[in-house]
Enzyme design. Structure first.
Site, PDB file in Angstrom:
ATOM      1  N   GLU A 160       0.784  -1.239   0.000  1.00  0.00           N
ATOM      2  CA  GLU A 160       0.000   0.000   0.000  1.00  0.00           C
ATOM      3  C   GLU A 160       0.818   1.292   0.000  1.00  0.00           C
ATOM      4  OE1 GLU A 160      -3.042  -0.016   2.976  1.00  0.00           O
ATOM      5  OE2 GLU A 160      -4.173  -1.568   1.951  1.00  0.00           O
ATOM      6  N   GLU A 375      -5.945  -8.251   0.399  1.00  0.00           N
ATOM      7  CA  GLU A 375      -6.641  -7.880   1.642  1.00  0.00           C
ATOM      8  C   GLU A 375      -8.080  -7.532   1.308  1.00  0.00           C
ATOM      9  OE1 GLU A 375      -5.067  -4.862   4.297  1.00  0.00           O
ATOM     10  OE2 GLU A 375      -3.019  -5.574   3.919  1.00  0.00           O
TER      11      GLU A 375
HETATM   12  C1  BGP Z   1      -4.728  -1.893   5.174  1.00  0.00           C
HETATM   13  C2  BGP Z   1      -3.430  -2.319   5.786  1.00  0.00           C
HETATM   14  C3  BGP Z   1      -3.561  -3.318   6.886  1.00  0.00           C
HETATM   15  C4  BGP Z   1      -4.798  -3.152   7.751  1.00  0.00           C
HETATM   16  C5  BGP Z   1      -6.036  -2.895   6.929  1.00  0.00           C
HETATM   17  C6  BGP Z   1      -7.247  -2.534   7.730  1.00  0.00           C
HETATM   18  O1  BGP Z   1      -4.621  -0.574   4.792  1.00  0.00           O
HETATM   19  O2  BGP Z   1      -2.588  -2.878   4.807  1.00  0.00           O
HETATM   20  O3  BGP Z   1      -2.362  -3.308   7.596  1.00  0.00           O
HETATM   21  O4  BGP Z   1      -4.596  -2.331   8.798  1.00  0.00           O
HETATM   22  O5  BGP Z   1      -5.844  -1.890   5.985  1.00  0.00           O
HETATM   23  O6  BGP Z   1      -7.221  -1.176   8.012  1.00  0.00           O
HETATM   24  P1  BGP Z   1      -7.553  -0.574   9.424  1.00  0.00           P
HETATM   25  O7  BGP Z   1      -6.662  -1.306  10.357  1.00  0.00           O
HETATM   26  O8  BGP Z   1      -7.242   0.873   9.318  1.00  0.00           O
HETATM   27  O9  BGP Z   1      -8.978  -0.828   9.664  1.00  0.00           O
END
Ligand code: BGP
Length: 468
Positions: A160, A375
């Site tokens: 990301e 993800e």
């Molecule tokens: C993405 C990241 C993850 C994780 C996920 C969920 O941006 O790669 O590491 O954190 O999002 O986001 P959040 O934890 O802000 O809900």
């Protein structure tokens, strides 16, 4: 009868070193900017996280038991090079050898990311990727890992690049907490893409046997009123910031005319000039066809409306529904149609956005080769009862996203796997331990794991490839 996914499809779970491992000062690990930043700005810490540093055999055994055949893991750069470069910390190296070996023992394929938001403090405080010296430090670290860990078959350079630029320089929720600096956002995107391109080129030049790619977060953008040219424009500019600039760098090796025109327009309204050099494009161009896969992280879509006015962004980090705000000067503001569901953190749930994004990659970047959804998942205030969580909302969310993946495959997209965020509960960077995503509930006090209802459901789907 439900939709199907292919037989060789990976049903994975995703994790990230800093959010899972804990043990932030164990066995010679170096500091990262987040250590201090959490202390200064948030109500939670990276300890104990999910104690994956010690509990990984338990998590991998659970993964195997629940039919999960892939895991996203990241290497903490500062475990290998505590200062970002120079002397290697052997204990860190040994830890990852043990971890990858345990993956093999449990028949769970590790997909390994080199950088998941956790630049070593020594380099972060020196400008992170805005400082071009750090591009080379990253490439050296990558080269070291490629050589040291031949057991890894799937490498991802960065997780990301987009949200790093956003989090660090636009929203200001990631260290160093700078807000509304669009120039830094684009410069960070560009420099990280350069680091990616150089690492990929090196990997291929050295003839390593595995595959390499990058993971991009690609939130799909729509105009609030598609018949209003001003809303369409707002959508295009927002898409450039979060998606198009980075995708162009990945697969075109340059920024298209429309992309650059949009960037110039955004910078004209917000100030600043980019440092883009001829030799950068030689490197981007050299890597554009070498990516074996694209990882797409997809959680949400956004609708954009044109607006006048200054930039104002309020991050909802507590799960108080409706508390967020997002508008950027010269771009527009986010406003979703009223009937579209949102999470408590104001993330818009729109599975079709994933379909549209996959098909956009296929259409606009035909050299993409293959896609993994690296993800996707639902952040929720889980209720722990009867030693489990009855997370029907999560099942529904994942089901609908798997269905559109099946549709995209039927329509010719080459999607090879799905990694739910997250395998077990981990803490969330800017939202703490209250926002859970895991298939396995983690009691953060005892570090016991408990399969949620979604884990049993996921197991059934993985076994039958039938989304039911
Ligand atoms: C993405 C990241 C993850 C994780 C996920 C969920 O941006 O790669 O590491 O954190 O999002 O986001 P959040 O934890 O802000 O809900």
């Amino acid at each position: 009868m439900g939709k199907k996914l292919p037989k060789d499809f990976i049903f994975g779970g995703a994790t990230a070193a800093y959010q899972a491992e804990g043990a932030t000062h164990v066995d010679g690990k170096g500091h990262v900017a987040w250590d201090k930043y959490l202390e200064d700005n948030y109500w939670y810490r990276a300890e104990p996280a999910s104690d994956f540093y010690h509990k990984y055999p338990v998590d991998l055994a659970l993964a195997e038991k629940f039919g999960i055949n892939g895991i996203r893991i990241s290497i903490a750069w500062s475990r290998i090079f505590p200062n970002g470069y120079g002397k290697v910390n052997e204990k860190g190296v040994e830890f990852y050898h043990r971890l990858f070996e345990s993956c093999r023992e449990h028949s769970v394929e590790p997909f390994v990311t080199l950088h998941h938001f956790d630049t070593p403090e020594a380099l972060h405080s020196n400008g992170d990727f805005l400082n071009r010296e750090n591009i080379q430090h990253f490439v050296d670290y990558a080269a070291y890992c490629f050589e040291e860990f031949p057991e890894v078959r799937y490498w991802t350079t960065f997780n990301e690049i987009g949200p790093i630029g956003d989090g660090q320089y636009l929203v200001g929720k990631f260290p160093p907490g700078i807000q509304y600096d669009l120039k830094k956002v684009f410069q960070s995107h560009h420099n990280m893409m350069l680091a990616h391109a150089r690492a990929v080129k090196l990997y291929k030049d050295k003839g390593y046997k595995g595959e390499i790619g990058v993971v991009h977060a690609l939130p799909t953008k729509y105009p609030f009123d598609p018949s209003d040219p001003a809303d369409v424009k707002a959508c295009e500019l927002e898409d450039i910031i979060h998606n198009k600039f980075i995708l162009d760098a990945t697969y075109l090796g340059h920024y298209s005319k429309e992309t650059m025109a949009g960037v110039q327009e955004i910078l004209a309204a917000n100030g600043g000039e980019l440092d883009l050099r001829d030799e950068d494009f030689v490197d981007l161009e050299a890597a554009k066809d070498l990516n074996d896969f694209l990882g797409i992280n997809y959680y949400m879509s956004d609708w954009m409306k044109a607006c006048e006015g200054e930039t104002e962004i309020i991050h909802n980090g507590t799960g108080e529904k409706g508390s967020s705000k997002y508008q950027i000067k010269g771009v527009g503001r986010r406003e979703a149609p009223i009937d579209i569901p949102k999470t408590d953190w104001d993330w818009i749930i729109y599975p079709k956005g994933l379909y549209d994004q996959i098909m956009r990659v296929k259409r606009d970047y035909p050299n993409y080769k293959k896609i993994y959804i690296t993800e996707n998942g639902l952040g929720y205030k889980d209720e722990f009862v009867d030693q489990t969580v009855y997370d029907d909302a999560r099942i529904d969310y994942v089901k609908k996203h798997l269905e559109v993946i099946s549709d995209a495959i039927a329509d010719g997209a080459n999607v090879k796997g799905y990694f739910i965020w997250s395998l077990m509960d981990v803490f969330s960077w800017s939202n703490g331990y209250e926002k859970r995503y895991g298939l396995f509930y983690v009691d953060f006090k005892t570090q016991e794991r408990y399969p949620k209802k979604s884990a049993y459901w996921y197991k059934k789907v993985a076994k039958s490839q039938l989304i039911d």
